[in-house]
Design a protein around this motif. Structure first.
Motif, PDB file in Angstrom:
ATOM      1  N   LYS A  31      -3.067  -6.297   2.164  1.00 44.29           N
ATOM      2  CA  LYS A  31      -3.649  -5.158   3.009  1.00 44.29           C
ATOM      3  C   LYS A  31      -4.546  -4.248   2.237  1.00 44.29           C
ATOM      4  O   LYS A  31      -5.082  -3.542   2.853  1.00 44.29           O
ATOM      5  CB  LYS A  31      -2.752  -4.598   3.932  1.00 44.29           C
ATOM      6  N   VAL A  32      -3.742  -3.687   1.120  1.00 41.62           N
ATOM      7  CA  VAL A  32      -4.470  -2.581   0.415  1.00 41.62           C
ATOM      8  C   VAL A  32      -5.254  -3.081  -1.068  1.00 41.62           C
ATOM      9  O   VAL A  32      -5.615  -2.372  -1.927  1.00 41.62           O
ATOM     10  CB  VAL A  32      -3.277  -1.759  -0.058  1.00 41.62           C
ATOM     11  N   GLN A  37       1.220  -8.374   1.583  1.00 45.99           N
ATOM     12  CA  GLN A  37       0.120  -9.125   2.525  1.00 45.99           C
ATOM     13  C   GLN A  37      -1.319  -8.983   2.212  1.00 45.99           C
ATOM     14  O   GLN A  37      -2.171  -9.201   2.921  1.00 45.99           O
ATOM     15  CB  GLN A  37       0.568  -8.347   3.903  1.00 45.99           C
ATOM     16  N   SER A  54       5.458  -3.812   1.739  1.00 48.02           N
ATOM     17  CA  SER A  54       4.922  -4.888   2.559  1.00 48.02           C
ATOM     18  C   SER A  54       3.292  -4.979   2.560  1.00 48.02           C
ATOM     19  O   SER A  54       2.642  -6.205   2.611  1.00 48.02           O
ATOM     20  CB  SER A  54       5.530  -4.943   3.867  1.00 48.02           C
ATOM     21  N   ASP A  55       2.518  -3.800   2.731  1.00 50.65           N
ATOM     22  CA  ASP A  55       1.034  -3.714   2.864  1.00 50.65           C
ATOM     23  C   ASP A  55       0.596  -4.405   1.340  1.00 50.65           C
ATOM     24  O   ASP A  55      -0.564  -5.080   1.580  1.00 50.65           O
ATOM     25  CB  ASP A  55       0.591  -2.358   2.543  1.00 50.65           C
TER      26      ASP A  55
END
Ligand SMILES: NC(=O)c1ccc[n+]([C@@H]2O[C@H](COP(=O)([O-])OP(=O)(O)OC[C@H]3O[C@@H](n4cnc5c(N)ncnc54)[C@H](O)[C@@H]3O)[C@@H](O)[C@H]2O)c1
Length: 467
Positions: A72-73, A70, A66-67
């Motif tokens: 995020k990483v 999204q 999910s990261d």
């Protein structure tokens, strides 16, 4: 390339099959599966996707998936993304088109190549924890077909691919070297390093036989600038050990010297800079609060484990790891010593720790020396705050904004030289908010000429009186 003794010469039929797979790799019609999408596997799978390979990313952690989904990483892709915004967006959309990620193992059905990038940490007793690796091998075994290629990139001790990975994969009924190709190719990524992007770091490739080396080398030559084939799996595994132990012992050397040089009134940083002018035979390493991350602090223990099993003690390597491990305690010691010089008692003093991750500008707190520093300080003081621009983790210390963390503290310890501190004029902030503090700089980062005279500045590796 050297040939390992005992390798079989293959029949024309095997040679033909190898050439077929190499051609498919050249045509980019193979499906590459990367197992483990962490700090290594996510950039690696993205690099395959960026280069036009149909790529599968498999990870058991739905949080990690999910990261990634999204965005995020995305910062972990620094080593493969172009700098300018237009090209960066184009590359990200190429990656998104070619990379499918999932935690459902059925996604691996169509894979022709399996790249293993799962963690290889240590157990509590400092011996290798190979559970992630063995589980991954069992997963691959379910989907292994003839003429597929398995490449292990996770760091392991010499001999582990043959002793641990091979038998597990052969539970599929297929035989390594005859039915499928087996390679070990250590990952050498330096997270956050923009100069040495993943494409520019040469790839070492070892294999169970010549064909495995050939096929894996063909694959990597599609995504990195240089491939270095070696004569055996063990040489490839040992190369990774040598590289990281080289770092560990050299860091330990300079850490040890820096403590002695401090006593002698010698500036270690100036000494390293001077030694670095020698055009050959010297590679600079710098003192610091200790080593962290998923490589330098644990890799020596992989080799130490193997050596012990073989009845050998590698005392020099063990001692180096021990010196680095004790550095956070030394940092606490010099904080205490410096406070004492201004008649302050450590138990009644307040502390601010600046930087929690293990490395500059990298969001990774694994085995970070900050954890030990904060834990030790909290044993003696009730007033310990910590701040890191990249993470909320503070190992039990209170936190707040940079300003709130610094304000009114008796002792400020800078553990990580994040760019954020420079961008936020850290010297001005300390002058304004803690004008009577002791300031411990473990990275030679602070411009002490900008500090108020009332601040007692101490830099690791420099004599106490030196500014
Ligand atoms: N981090 C580095 O700088 C670096 C550099 C070179 C080599 N290495 C080596 O690369 C390997 C991976 O390190 P990392 O830093 O990427 O680790 P990581 O912890 O960042 O990522 C590993 C990923 O593997 C996943 N995983 C665990 N078990 C799994 C399984 N059975 N199947 C599928 N996925 C699974 C985890 O959920 C995690 O997302 C280690 O052996 C490490 O020593 C790391």
């Amino acid at each position: 390339m050297l040939q390992k003794h005992g390798q079989k010469t293959n029949t024309p039929k095997v040679q033909y099959r190898t050439e077929m797979l190499k051609q498919k790799i050249k045509d980019k019609t193979v499906v590459v599966a990367v197992l483990g999408l962490g700090h290594v596997g996510y950039p690696m799978s993205s690099l395959f996707a960026k280069n036009g390979f149909q790529t599968i990313g498999y990870d058991i952690s739905s949080k990690r998936l999910s990261d990634i989904n999204q965005g995020k990483v995305i910062s972990e892709l620094t080593s493969i993304l172009p700098n300018d915004e237009t090209h960066k967006q184009k590359t990200l959309s190429e990656i998104a088109n070619n990379l499918k990620i999932s935690n459902k193992e059925e996604i691996l059905k169509s894979a022709d190549v399996f790249v293993v990038d799962v963690p290889t940490p240590l157990k509590e007793n400092e011996t290798p924890n190979l559970l992630f690796l063995t589980k991954t091998c069992k997963t691959i075994t379910k989907f292994l077909r003839k003429e597929t290629l398995v490449i292990v990139e996770s760091t392991i001790y010499p001999g582990a691919t043959e002793e641990i990975v091979k038998p597990l994969l052969e539970e599929s009924g297929l035989h390594a070297g005859d039915d499928f190709y087996l390679s070990f190719s250590p990952e050498r990524i330096d997270p956050g390093n923009k100069k040495w992007s993943l494409e520019k770091i040469p790839k070492i490739v070892g294999g169970i036989n010549k064909e495995s080396v050939d096929v894996a080398s063909s694959l990597f030559s599609q995504i990195v600038e240089k491939v270095v084939p070696v004569s055996s799996l063990q040489v490839a595994e040992a190369t990774k050990m040598l590289e990281n132990i080289f770092r560990s012992v050299n860091i330990a050397l300079v850490n040890d010297l820096s403590k002695f040089f401090e006593k002698m009134g010698i500036d270690t940083w100036e000494t390293v800079a001077a030694a670095s002018t020698k055009p050959f035979g010297f590679l600079p390493h710098y003192p610091g609060p200790g080593v962290g991350g998923h490589c330098i602090p644990k890799d020596p223990f992989y080799l130490l484990y193997k050596a012990r099993k073989m009845g050998t003690n590698l005392e020099f390597i063990e001692e180096a790891a021990c010196i680095n491990r004790n550095m956070p305690l030394y940092v606490v010691h010099i904080a205490e010593e410096t406070l004492n010089t201004c008649n302050k008692n450590v138990r009644e003093s307040s502390f601010a720790v600046l930087g929690v991750t293990y490395k500059k500008d990298v969001l990774d707190i694994r085995r970070t020396p900050s954890k030990t520093v904060i834990t030790e300080l909290r044993k003696v003081s009730k007033n310990v705050m910590a701040f890191d621009p990249l993470t909320d983790e503070t190992f039990g210390a209170k936190t707040g904004s940079l300003e709130e963390t610094i304000k009114g503290k008796d002792c400020i310890i800078l553990l990580v030289n994040h760019s954020y501190f420079r961008e936020n004029s850290i010297e001005d902030k300390i002058n304004e908010l803690a004008p009577n503090c002791c300031l411990i700089d473990t990275r030679n980062f602070i411009d002490s000429s900008k500090l108020k005279k009332s601040i007692i500045y101490r830099c690791l590796g420099k004599p106490l009186k030196s500014g």
